[in-house]
Structure formats: C-alpha cells, structure tokens
Design a protein around this motif. Structure first.
Motif, short mmCIF file in Angstrom:
data_model
loop_
_atom_site.label_atom_id
_atom_site.label_comp_id
_atom_site.label_asym_id
_atom_site.label_seq_id
_atom_site.Cartn_x
_atom_site.Cartn_y
_atom_site.Cartn_z
N ARG A 244 1.03 -1.36 0.04
CA ARG A 244 0.02 -0.12 0.11
C ARG A 244 0.83 1.46 0.06
O ARG A 244 0.41 2.15 -0.63
N ARG A 247 2.62 1.20 -3.94
CA ARG A 247 1.74 1.60 -4.85
C ARG A 247 0.79 2.71 -4.47
O ARG A 247 0.39 3.55 -5.74
N GLY A 248 0.40 3.04 -3.35
CA GLY A 248 -0.34 4.40 -3.04
C GLY A 248 -1.50 4.20 -3.77
O GLY A 248 -2.23 3.02 -3.79
N LYS A 249 -2.00 5.26 -4.31
CA LYS A 249 -3.33 5.25 -4.95
C LYS A 249 -3.45 4.72 -6.39
O LYS A 249 -4.66 4.48 -6.86
N ARG A 250 -2.33 4.21 -6.86
CA ARG A 250 -2.33 3.44 -7.96
C ARG A 250 -3.05 2.06 -7.87
O ARG A 250 -3.65 1.54 -8.83
N LYS A 252 -5.57 -0.56 -7.00
CA LYS A 252 -7.04 -0.97 -7.13
C LYS A 252 -7.46 -2.21 -6.46
O LYS A 252 -7.36 -3.33 -6.84
N GLU A 253 -7.54 -2.12 -5.08
CA GLU A 253 -7.73 -3.15 -4.12
C GLU A 253 -9.24 -3.70 -4.44
O GLU A 253 -10.23 -3.26 -4.74
#
Length: 329
Positions: A244, A247-250, A252-253
């Motif tokens: 998390r 990758r941050g906001k990239r 898509k969980e």
C-alpha cells in the motif's frame, strides 16, 4: 703303475635331455616381462602428465575467475542506467540474498553517472526477512541519493520478489509475466496417522512446553497452531502495508488483492500492481533516457563457487561424523 688322483673319479653324468632348450625358452619370457613393465611405466607417466595438466588448467581457471569476475564491471564515466538483477530464490547464501543485493545497490546508487537504478526481477520470492531488508535499503538509498528506481519484471515477480518491487517508483511487466502472490505461508507435513498404522511411537522430550511446536511427528496442538497463524497474519499485514505504501493510489484493491493470488502482467496493470508494459531496453531508452546499461548485479566468481562447494562438502562430512558418534548415556 702310476695313476693320477683324478683317475679314481667316477665318470661325469650325462646332460639331461632337453636342458639346452631351457635358455632359449626363458629369453622370450623375460623379454615379454620387460615389455610389460615398460608399458606400465609409460602409462603411469602419461596419467601423471594428464593429472598435472588438469590441475594446471584448474589453477588457471581459478586465477582467471578471480581476475575476470568481480561484483560489477566498474563505474562508467558516461551517463547510463544502472542494472541490478534479482534472480532466483530470495534467501540467505543465494545471489538474491540481502547481503549480495545491498552491496550491488549501494554501488549503483553511489555512481554519479548512473541516472537511475533498474531492478530486473525474475524470482518466485522467498524469505520475508531478506526481502524486507532489501526493501528498506532501497527506500533509504532513494532518499539519500534522490535517484529513481524502476522494477522490470521478466517471467515472475511473486511473493517476496513483489515485496522488493514495491519499493520502486514504477513497475514494468510483460503481458504474460506472473505478478502478485501477496501472502505468507508456513508448510510442513504430519505423520501421526502413518506412525499409528506402522506402530511407531514418537518420544519427544522438551524443556519448555512449546519447544516442540509444530513437530511433524506429534499431533497438532490447537494452541500452538493458533499462535503460528497469528504470527503469519502479522507478517502478512506487514507485507500489505509495504504494498500500500509503495503503490499508493495506483493500487485498485479487491477482496483478492492480498489473498495470495497471482495474475498475469496484463491483469497486474489493470489492478494497479504494475504500471505499464516494458522491458529493460525500453525503460533504459524511453524512461531513463540513458540507453547504455551497466550491470552492477552481484556475481559469484569461480573461486567463490568452488570454495562454497568445498565448504559444503566438508560441512556435510562433519555432520555425518557427528551423527555417527555414540549418543550420550
């Protein structure tokens, strides 16, 4: 009548029949024995020469390996892309160990001519400890040298390998690459049922009620099993936090993102586990803008490999010797 003293001697005995032929028969036998002896001596000399040449060649290879092979080719004065390979199992005493990778990463980051560091990954993963050490060091070096890091996946980037890749600014994959397996496992076998059928009794003595935890020859203890599961869950959460963060906001969980599943490269890009398609040449040319690639990857030279194998053989012999000792009574 005067007679000489020798007149009284008996007449000489006649020569045995066939005696004159003894000498001619012995000569060929002696000659054949001599020839056999000479042939054996020549064969010994030939083998001695072959062995000497073999050891001379081996020594030459060792010297060449020590001279030719180093950790990397050396710093380049022209702008270039620094390459560090992460190949095979991530574990201690492998080329993908934290010790080997950290040394290569430090060399790559320190080189002022290196415009960026590319991790070329082809690994099924391995030790979370080794992967965590490498991940932390990449983050530290990125901050210290302010140099971008890219991960390029070839065949596989799974488990601990993806743990390391999460430290990169961007992850490039092939459409068919295998990516993911964000999970932790502890495996083993249980033999209690088989032992019961064979009439084998397990005799395990411990000092400490949990010292024999997860012993494959003893029945599973629910308390110990729960403890091991809690430990795995904690390590899993550490892995999730790293992904998390990297990758941050990239990212898509989905419910399967951290389930241990793996995906091909195309799916990984869609899920945000990777950024785009590309190989090493593409990243060096189009992203880093430094087409010249210098390999800083850790490499064991010939002497190191032979020394390790020799050490392993000696160690195995020592273990066998210890096992053969009589037990204490």
């Amino acid at each position: 009548m005067n007679t000489s003293p020798r007149d009284d001697l008996p007449p000489p005995l006649p020569e045995p029949v066939g005696a004159p032929a003894a000498v001619p028969l012995a000569e060929p036998m002696l000659a054949e024995l001599a020839r056999d002896f000479l042939r054996e001596r020549r064969a010994e000399r030939r083998w001695r020469t072959v062995l000497r040449l073999f050891w001379l060649l081996l020594a030459a290879l060792l010297v060449y390996g020590l001279w030719q092979q180093g950790r990397y080719a050396g710093p380049s004065t022209s702008p270039h892309t620094a390459l560090v390979d992460v190949r095979g199992e991530i574990a201690a005493d492998t080329e993908a160990s934290a010790e080997m990778l950290l040394a290569a990463l430090k060399d790559a980051f320190k080189d002022d001519a290196a415009q960026a560091v590319v991790l070329r990954i082809n690994s099924p993963g391995g030790s979370p400890v080794q992967a965590g050490i490498v991940y932390d060091e990449i983050r530290r070096l990125r901050q210290q040298y302010d140099k971008p890091v890219y991960a390029v996946v070839e065949e596989m980037c799974a488990s601990g390998a993806y743990y390391i890749a999460a430290a990169a600014d961007e992850i490039y994959v092939d459409k068919a690459s295998v990516v993911g397996s964000i999970g932790v496992l502890m495996d083993g076998f249980g033999f209690t049922g088989l032992m019961d059928k064979l009439g084998v009794e397990r005799r395990l003595l411990t000092a400490g009620e949990n010292k024999g935890m997860l012993d494959p020859f003893s029945p599973a203890d629910p308390k110990q099993r729960a403890y091991a599961q809690a430990m795995l869950d904690q390590i899993h959460q550490q892995f999730i936090a790293v992904v998390r963060e990297g990758r941050g906001k990239r990212l898509k969980e989905t419910p399967e993102t951290f389930s241990g599943l793996f995906w091909n490269g195309e799916q990984a890009v869609q899920l945000g586990l990777a950024d785009r398609y590309g190989n090493l040449d593409y990243v060096a040319r189009e992203v880093v803008k430094a087409e010249d690639v210098v390999d800083y990857s850790p490499r064991e030279n010939v002497a190191e490999r032979l020394a390790k194998r020799f050490g392993a053989s000696v160690g195995a012999g020592a273990v066998r010797a210890l096992r053969e000792l009589a037990p204490l009574r």
